[in-house]
Design an enzyme around this catalytic site. Structure first.
Site, short mmCIF file in Angstrom:
data_model
loop_
_atom_site.label_atom_id
_atom_site.label_comp_id
_atom_site.label_asym_id
_atom_site.label_seq_id
_atom_site.Cartn_x
_atom_site.Cartn_y
_atom_site.Cartn_z
N LYS A 1 0.82 -1.22 0.00
CA LYS A 1 0.00 0.00 0.00
C LYS A 1 0.86 1.28 0.00
CE LYS A 1 -3.97 -2.23 2.25
NZ LYS A 1 -5.05 -2.06 3.26
N TYR B 1 -12.41 -2.66 -3.84
CA TYR B 1 -12.92 -2.85 -2.48
C TYR B 1 -14.45 -2.80 -2.42
CZ TYR B 1 -8.30 -2.57 -0.24
OH TYR B 1 -7.01 -2.81 0.19
N ASN C 1 -2.05 0.21 6.71
CA ASN C 1 -1.59 -1.07 7.26
C ASN C 1 -0.68 -1.85 6.31
OD1 ASN C 1 -3.57 -1.96 5.50
ND2 ASN C 1 -4.51 -3.39 6.93
N HIS D 1 -2.09 -5.54 1.57
CA HIS D 1 -3.37 -6.23 1.42
C HIS D 1 -3.09 -7.63 0.90
CE1 HIS D 1 -7.43 -7.28 0.12
NE2 HIS D 1 -6.84 -7.76 -0.97
N GLU E 1 -9.60 -11.05 -7.44
CA GLU E 1 -8.65 -9.95 -7.25
C GLU E 1 -7.50 -10.02 -8.25
OE1 GLU E 1 -9.51 -9.23 -2.49
OE2 GLU E 1 -7.49 -9.78 -3.14
P1 CMP Z 1 -7.34 -4.78 3.57
O1 CMP Z 1 -6.84 -6.16 3.82
O2 CMP Z 1 -6.73 -4.04 2.44
O3 CMP Z 1 -8.93 -4.84 3.35
C1 CMP Z 1 -9.77 -3.74 3.65
C2 CMP Z 1 -9.07 -2.66 4.41
O4 CMP Z 1 -9.91 -1.76 5.11
C3 CMP Z 1 -8.21 -3.27 5.50
O5 CMP Z 1 -7.11 -3.93 4.91
C4 CMP Z 1 -7.90 -2.04 6.36
O6 CMP Z 1 -6.77 -1.34 5.89
C5 CMP Z 1 -9.13 -1.14 6.15
N1 CMP Z 1 -9.94 -1.00 7.36
C6 CMP Z 1 -10.16 0.14 8.03
N2 CMP Z 1 -10.94 -0.06 9.08
C7 CMP Z 1 -11.23 -1.38 9.11
C8 CMP Z 1 -12.00 -2.23 9.97
N3 CMP Z 1 -12.64 -1.74 11.02
N4 CMP Z 1 -12.08 -3.54 9.68
C9 CMP Z 1 -11.46 -4.06 8.60
N5 CMP Z 1 -10.71 -3.31 7.75
C10 CMP Z 1 -10.60 -1.99 8.00
#
Ligand code: CMP
Length: 140
Positions: A10, A50, A113, A116, A127
């Site tokens: 990311k 998403y 974070n 992904h 995906e």
């Molecule tokens: P990712 O695995 O990319 O999938 C969806 C993303 O939403 C997740 O990582 C997080 O970066 C973001 N996100 C933000 N808030 C939440 C939450 N409460 N629960 C899950 N994903 C979240």
């Protein structure tokens, strides 16, 4: 079984200049990079990717974050690649991620974070197809 999974490094991790360190973790775990592309996602691309989260309260922030800078997208292939990749990443929230995982080491928040990864075989197929036409995946 040999599987494929979609990985995205990311904008936060690209900005930290740790693409190589994250790739080394994939390779160290026996995951092969069989497709890769750096890109800056458009809002429409991020929203489409998403789409399953469209109704969630964090959707807008998630999309805005994902288009805030370039991302590095790859397909990883290997034995149990989906679960192996998720183990390497650690929990979605870096505060809950186990020591030594990518998110524990490189992520700042649940939004920023670092990475992904696909969560199941069905989502991995969708995906991967979203970002890579089959002819741009170089398996073995
Ligand atoms: P990712 O695995 O990319 O999938 C969806 C993303 O939403 C997740 O990582 C997080 O970066 C973001 N996100 C933000 N808030 C939440 C939450 N409460 N629960 C899950 N994903 C979240």
């Amino acid at each position: 079984a040999i599987e494929r999974t979609l990985s995205i490094i990311k904008p936060d991790a690209v900005a930290k200049n740790v693409i190589g360190q994250i790739y080394s973790r994939f390779e160290g775990a026996g995951l092969k990079i069989v497709a890769a592309r750096m890109t800056q996602l458009s809002q429409a691309e991020a929203e489409g990717f998403y789409a399953v989260h469209a109704a969630r309260p964090f959707f807008k922030d998630l999309v805005n974050f994902m288009i805030s800078g370039p991302v590095m997208i790859q397909v990883l292939e290997g034995e149990n690649a989906i679960a192996a990749h998720r183990d390497l990443m650690g929990a979605t929230d870096p505060k809950k991620a186990e020591k030594g995982t990518i998110r524990a080491d490189f992520a700042d928040s649940i939004d920023a974070n670092a990475v992904h990864g696909s969560d199941a075989a069905e989502t991995a197929a969708v995906e991967i197809a979203y970002y890579f036409p089959a002819l741009n995946v170089y398996s073995r």
